[in-house]
Structures are given as structure tokens and as C-alpha cells.
Scaffold this active site. Sequence first.
Site, PDB file in Angstrom:
ATOM      1  N   ASP A  98      -3.937  -8.462   2.964  1.00 13.86           N
ATOM      2  CA  ASP A  98      -5.297  -8.611   3.489  1.00 13.86           C
ATOM      3  C   ASP A  98      -6.016  -9.571   2.562  1.00 13.86           C
ATOM      4  O   ASP A  98      -6.043  -9.366   1.330  1.00 13.86           O
ATOM      5  CB  ASP A  98      -6.036  -7.263   3.486  1.00 13.86           C
ATOM      6  N   HIS A 116      -5.759  -9.814   8.120  1.00 13.09           N
ATOM      7  CA  HIS A 116      -4.491  -9.090   8.025  1.00 13.09           C
ATOM      8  C   HIS A 116      -3.314  -9.971   8.441  1.00 13.09           C
ATOM      9  O   HIS A 116      -3.270 -10.465   9.568  1.00 13.09           O
ATOM     10  CB  HIS A 116      -4.602  -7.857   8.935  1.00 13.09           C
ATOM     11  N   HIS A 121       1.530  -2.071   5.725  1.00 11.45           N
ATOM     12  CA  HIS A 121       1.364  -2.445   4.322  1.00 11.45           C
ATOM     13  C   HIS A 121       2.371  -1.722   3.430  1.00 11.45           C
ATOM     14  O   HIS A 121       2.775  -2.254   2.389  1.00 11.45           O
ATOM     15  CB  HIS A 121      -0.046  -2.088   3.852  1.00 11.45           C
ATOM     16  N   GLU A 140      -7.615  -7.963  13.324  1.00 11.37           N
ATOM     17  CA  GLU A 140      -8.244  -8.086  12.001  1.00 11.37           C
ATOM     18  C   GLU A 140      -8.025  -9.497  11.463  1.00 11.37           C
ATOM     19  O   GLU A 140      -6.886  -9.887  11.173  1.00 11.37           O
ATOM     20  CB  GLU A 140      -7.635  -7.063  11.030  1.00 11.37           C
ATOM     21  N   ARG A 144       0.852  -1.198   0.000  1.00 10.74           N
ATOM     22  CA  ARG A 144       0.000   0.000   0.000  1.00 10.74           C
ATOM     23  C   ARG A 144       0.887   1.248   0.000  1.00 10.74           C
ATOM     24  O   ARG A 144       1.664   1.447   0.940  1.00 10.74           O
ATOM     25  CB  ARG A 144      -0.888   0.001   1.235  1.00 10.74           C
TER      26      ARG A 144
END
Length: 237
Positions: free
Chosen positions: A154, A219, A147, A216, A103
Site C-alpha cells: 500500500d 493497493h 498482504h 483501492e 502483513r
Amino acid sequence: MKAGAASLLLAIAAVAGCATAPQARLSPATEPAQAGLVDIRSLVPDIELDIRYAGSNNFVGARVDGYEAPKCRLLDPAAQALAQAERSLREQGMRLRVFDCYRPARAVRHFVAWAHDLDDQTTKSRHYPDLDKRELLNGYISPRSGHSRGATVDLTLLQCDTAGAACHALDMGTDFDFFDVRANTDSPLATPEQRANRDRLRQAMQQAGFRNYPMEWWHFTLAPEPSPGVYFDVPVK
């Protein structure tokens, strides 16, 4: 990074050795090859991708800055490990569906700007129904994301038919990027079936070398990370 109680975050940080992590720095790379970011489809051409931030189906409700294509890029060790997880799951009649990989740092800045815009509540019912948007910056959305280091993914788990063709997502109890304790991997609010599905995903990823983030269920980060402390801002293209 999105999280729950501050005390639990501190505990996780201690276990992960965050106190001795190298000082964060932004890589000068401007292209994927310069950063060493590999397209996962160069290793698994037909892996299922649902890169949410490359479109509008996400908590921001719009394409996120830095996502110029719906691709999954990772540093090579993480890409190889993800490919290993996919191959192992296929032997069991299952597959992965990937929501996000590397990301760009600019995407994280977009998240923070969105969180500050309290007038934009268009995705509240789906992504944070029980939270005031102001709370998202108190642990759920951070100005820096793991990320951006290129070794975090994810994803969710698919069950396929005997031919390995028709696949459907298993029930995990919440959608991806659902800001609520129900998304915690071991949440007691999940049903036994949902907990079992989360455990199957976690076990498959652990066997490939990934560590789950307990807040999460979707993740996972390769452990150890190949480039700890180095963040990238190369567009996904």
C-alpha cells in the site's frame, strides 16, 4: 481485503484466476528469514516509510498486533520489483511513500476483532464517515488478507523538487484506508487532477510488475505472486 459490490468482486476474482488458486495454508515460519521476507531498506536504504499499523495513525486507532517495528518486508521478487519502481520514479523527480507491505495474519485477526467492537467509533470521521461500522465486515475487512502472502504493498506518490530532496504527497482524493467508493481507483467522484495522480501511480507500479486492486487506489500486488496460497504470521520486526 476491502471491496465494493459483490458482483464486482466476483468479476475481479474471475479475471485474477481465483477460482483455480491453490488452497490457502499458513506457513510454519516464525522469523522473517525463514519466510524469505526481505527488508525493503536493504535494497533502497532511504525509501520513505509511513508504516501506519506500527503506530496509532490508522483506522484501528492503535498499534496493530504483529507490528513490532515500522518496517516494510516483502518476499524477494516483490521487494526487487518495488525497488525498481522507486528507482524509475526517481528518474522522473518522484518517489514512493509506503504505508504497508507484508502483513502478519495476526494483524488481520486484530482488524476483524476491532470491526466487531461496535462501541469503538473513534476513527469513524476519518476512515468510514458514511458507513455504519457493521458494514465494514461485509466486504471491507476480511478474515484473510493478500498482504499476508508477502507480495502486496500500500503506497502513494510523492513529487520532489529538482534536487530530489523536498517531496510532498500528491493529492489522491482520499487518505489511505478510507472506506468509501471515493477510494476506488477510477472513481468518478475524484477530480481530474486526482484521477491523473492515481493514473501516474498505477502506471509506475504496473511497469514494475504490480497489479492495482480497483477498489483501492493505494493497493498493489505483484503479478504473478511468488507464493500464492501461502500466508505468513511472522511479526514485522
